[in-house]
Design a protein around this motif. Structure first.
Motif, mmCIF file in Angstrom:
data_model
loop_
_atom_site.group_PDB
_atom_site.id
_atom_site.type_symbol
_atom_site.label_atom_id
_atom_site.label_comp_id
_atom_site.label_asym_id
_atom_site.label_seq_id
_atom_site.Cartn_x
_atom_site.Cartn_y
_atom_site.Cartn_z
ATOM 1 N N ARG A 46 0.722 -1.228 -0.226
ATOM 2 C CA ARG A 46 0.384 -0.270 0.079
ATOM 3 C C ARG A 46 1.170 1.021 -0.213
ATOM 4 O O ARG A 46 1.873 1.436 0.640
ATOM 5 C CB ARG A 46 -0.636 -0.008 1.144
ATOM 6 C CG ARG A 46 -1.587 -0.919 1.005
ATOM 7 C CD ARG A 46 -3.094 -0.644 2.409
ATOM 8 N NE ARG A 46 -4.393 -1.859 2.009
ATOM 9 C CZ ARG A 46 -4.998 -1.783 3.491
ATOM 10 N NH1 ARG A 46 -4.831 -1.157 4.431
ATOM 11 N NH2 ARG A 46 -5.666 -2.688 3.380
ATOM 12 N N PRO A 62 -2.110 7.627 -1.444
ATOM 13 C CA PRO A 62 -2.696 7.697 -2.557
ATOM 14 C C PRO A 62 -2.689 9.369 -2.926
ATOM 15 O O PRO A 62 -2.381 10.299 -1.957
ATOM 16 C CB PRO A 62 -4.396 7.661 -2.384
ATOM 17 C CG PRO A 62 -4.670 8.166 -0.794
ATOM 18 C CD PRO A 62 -2.714 7.589 -0.151
ATOM 19 N N PRO A 87 -4.125 7.205 -7.437
ATOM 20 C CA PRO A 87 -4.616 6.969 -8.527
ATOM 21 C C PRO A 87 -4.959 7.790 -9.791
ATOM 22 O O PRO A 87 -5.622 6.775 -11.119
ATOM 23 C CB PRO A 87 -6.281 5.682 -7.956
ATOM 24 C CG PRO A 87 -6.609 7.159 -6.536
ATOM 25 C CD PRO A 87 -5.013 7.204 -6.359
ATOM 26 N N THR A 127 -11.633 14.315 -6.759
ATOM 27 C CA THR A 127 -11.453 12.669 -7.075
ATOM 28 C C THR A 127 -12.883 12.115 -7.522
ATOM 29 O O THR A 127 -11.580 11.055 -8.088
ATOM 30 C CB THR A 127 -10.660 12.515 -5.936
ATOM 31 O OG1 THR A 127 -12.012 12.279 -4.481
ATOM 32 C CG2 THR A 127 -9.704 13.533 -5.507
ATOM 33 N N LYS A 138 -15.096 8.665 -7.652
ATOM 34 C CA LYS A 138 -15.225 7.425 -7.132
ATOM 35 C C LYS A 138 -13.761 7.204 -6.232
ATOM 36 O O LYS A 138 -14.177 6.085 -5.720
ATOM 37 C CB LYS A 138 -15.658 6.210 -8.348
ATOM 38 C CG LYS A 138 -14.340 6.131 -9.089
ATOM 39 C CD LYS A 138 -14.740 5.052 -10.445
ATOM 40 C CE LYS A 138 -13.136 5.035 -11.270
ATOM 41 N NZ LYS A 138 -13.194 3.363 -12.249
ATOM 42 N N TYR A 139 -12.969 8.105 -6.873
ATOM 43 C CA TYR A 139 -11.371 7.594 -5.856
ATOM 44 C C TYR A 139 -11.229 7.946 -4.605
ATOM 45 O O TYR A 139 -10.462 7.798 -3.467
ATOM 46 C CB TYR A 139 -10.398 7.889 -6.745
ATOM 47 C CG TYR A 139 -10.482 7.223 -8.289
ATOM 48 C CD1 TYR A 139 -9.964 6.462 -8.301
ATOM 49 C CD2 TYR A 139 -10.487 8.058 -9.483
ATOM 50 C CE1 TYR A 139 -9.651 5.383 -9.451
ATOM 51 C CE2 TYR A 139 -9.729 7.734 -10.321
ATOM 52 C CZ TYR A 139 -10.076 6.116 -10.504
ATOM 53 O OH TYR A 139 -9.846 5.168 -12.021
ATOM 54 N N TRP A 140 -12.465 8.795 -4.448
ATOM 55 C CA TRP A 140 -12.357 8.769 -2.841
ATOM 56 C C TRP A 140 -12.619 7.657 -1.687
ATOM 57 O O TRP A 140 -11.428 7.745 -0.241
ATOM 58 C CB TRP A 140 -13.574 10.037 -2.630
ATOM 59 C CG TRP A 140 -14.424 9.363 -2.416
ATOM 60 C CD1 TRP A 140 -15.847 8.637 -3.839
ATOM 61 C CD2 TRP A 140 -15.611 8.906 -1.295
ATOM 62 N NE1 TRP A 140 -16.612 8.220 -2.699
ATOM 63 C CE2 TRP A 140 -16.923 7.670 -1.864
ATOM 64 C CE3 TRP A 140 -15.437 8.732 -0.263
ATOM 65 C CZ2 TRP A 140 -17.442 7.918 -1.062
ATOM 66 C CZ3 TRP A 140 -16.283 7.959 1.046
ATOM 67 C CH2 TRP A 140 -17.400 7.407 -0.150
ATOM 68 N N LYS A 141 -12.874 6.963 -2.086
ATOM 69 C CA LYS A 141 -12.970 5.848 -1.449
ATOM 70 C C LYS A 141 -11.861 4.988 -1.027
ATOM 71 O O LYS A 141 -11.462 3.988 -0.061
ATOM 72 C CB LYS A 141 -13.711 4.390 -2.214
ATOM 73 C CG LYS A 141 -15.189 4.909 -2.649
ATOM 74 C CD LYS A 141 -16.371 3.727 -3.231
ATOM 75 C CE LYS A 141 -17.197 4.464 -3.114
ATOM 76 N NZ LYS A 141 -18.303 3.712 -3.990
ATOM 77 N N THR A 142 -10.671 5.620 -2.092
ATOM 78 C CA THR A 142 -9.573 4.611 -1.646
ATOM 79 C C THR A 142 -8.697 5.165 0.046
ATOM 80 O O THR A 142 -7.574 4.686 0.580
ATOM 81 C CB THR A 142 -8.372 6.108 -2.771
ATOM 82 O OG1 THR A 142 -8.133 6.979 -2.180
ATOM 83 C CG2 THR A 142 -8.739 5.226 -4.026
ATOM 84 N N LYS A 192 -10.716 2.203 3.270
ATOM 85 C CA LYS A 192 -10.285 0.462 2.477
ATOM 86 C C LYS A 192 -11.680 -0.518 3.993
ATOM 87 O O LYS A 192 -11.114 0.470 4.676
ATOM 88 C CB LYS A 192 -9.259 0.500 2.649
ATOM 89 C CG LYS A 192 -8.199 0.962 1.660
ATOM 90 C CD LYS A 192 -6.719 0.593 2.155
ATOM 91 C CE LYS A 192 -6.376 1.209 0.772
ATOM 92 N NZ LYS A 192 -5.764 2.876 1.186
ATOM 93 N N LYS A 224 -2.585 3.337 5.979
ATOM 94 C CA LYS A 224 -2.849 3.504 4.754
ATOM 95 C C LYS A 224 -4.577 3.554 4.472
ATOM 96 O O LYS A 224 -5.303 4.044 3.347
ATOM 97 C CB LYS A 224 -2.531 3.435 3.544
ATOM 98 C CG LYS A 224 -1.023 3.012 3.437
ATOM 99 C CD LYS A 224 -0.148 4.290 3.293
ATOM 100 C CE LYS A 224 1.237 3.956 3.267
ATOM 101 N NZ LYS A 224 2.326 3.499 4.118
ATOM 102 N N ASN A 225 -5.657 3.830 5.588
ATOM 103 C CA ASN A 225 -6.694 3.348 5.657
ATOM 104 C C ASN A 225 -6.734 4.699 6.855
ATOM 105 O O ASN A 225 -6.539 4.321 8.001
ATOM 106 C CB ASN A 225 -7.099 2.178 6.322
ATOM 107 C CG ASN A 225 -8.311 1.570 6.721
ATOM 108 O OD1 ASN A 225 -8.393 2.839 5.938
ATOM 109 N ND2 ASN A 225 -8.976 0.755 6.611
#
Length: 242
Positions: free
Chosen positions: A7, A10, A16, A68, A70-74, A77, A214-215
């Motif tokens: 990981r 981001p 991403p 961002t 859909k990538y906000w969900k990075t 987790k 990273k979460n």
């Protein structure tokens, strides 16, 4: 402090997706707007305080999602077994270090109690429930208030200032801890030592939970454990003294 699990943070290096510097500036401004709402929105009890607490989270999160997609969900987790252990471990570490620093600061500079639970018992069950729901939302807002600027500062230092990844991480970690301590100055009666040393150090440890996993849910979980245990002890103590 980082896990060897593949990981990475981001957004700081265009993955991403690339989030431009001006977008990070607006995201950070949204965090400032959120904390301003929390501090200045008029509320006289914990039920009314649900509004600014929700806005504190919603304002920066909405802007972040807008930039961002859909990538906000990075940032969010699904927690693994290791993540849950990390929540517990960083809570214990935070409690131990904050207690040690707190004793030193109290001895040398004095300290003021957090007034969050003052008079809460008199409000009855509805206010107590609103308090825990509201602080649960607020603590996630506090994580967003720290982690989003952390990633934005890291991006600017790494991409624009051309600093190394590790240097960018360390500077972002320190800068956001100072900012977190600063916004707690009114809470602790403008006691600078308490805000920057005790609260700032606690923030360093909580951010480490994110840096390792990273979460954001890991640092959030450790933060909830830390604050809710303190609040509950304060309420139990107040009830026993009544």
């Amino acid at each position: 402090m980082e896990r060897n699990d593949g990981r990475d943070f981001p957004f700081y290096d265009g993955a991403p997706i690339d989030v431009a510097g001006w977008k990070w500036a607006l995201i950070i401004l949204a965090c400032v707007a959120g904390i301003g709402t929390l501090m200045f929105y008029p509320s006289h009890n914990d039920l009314q305080a649900l509004v600014p607490r929700i806005l504190f989270l919603a304002i920066p999160l909405t802007v972040f999602i807008g930039f961002t997609g859909k990538y906000w969900k990075t940032l969010f987790k699904k927690p693994s077994a290791m993540d849950y252990l990390s929540m517990l471990g960083f809570w214990i570490l935070n409690f131990a270090v904050s207690a040690a620093v707190g004793v030193i600061v109290m001895t040398v500079f004095g300290a003021n109690a957090n007034p969050s639970t003052n008079g809460l018992l008199e409000g009855g069950p509805v206010q107590i429930i609103a308090f825990y729901v509201g602080t649960g939302i607020q603590l996630l807002g506090e994580e967003m208030f720290t982690i989003l600027p952390f990633l934005g500062i890291m991006y600017l230092l790494y991409t624009k200032a051309k600093l190394s990844r590790n240097t960018s991480v360390i500077l972002a970690w320190l800068i956001t801890a100072v900012a977190f301590g600063a916004v707690h100055l009114p809470t602790y009666g403008w006691n600078f030592a308490q805000a920057f040393l005790v609260i700032g150090v606690a923030r360093l440890i909580l951010t480490l939970a994110f840096m390792r996993s990273k979460n954001i849910l890991v640092s959030y979980g450790a933060h909830v454990l830390n604050d809710w245990v303190i609040f509950t002890f304060a309420l139990v103590g107040a009830a026993a003294a009544a």
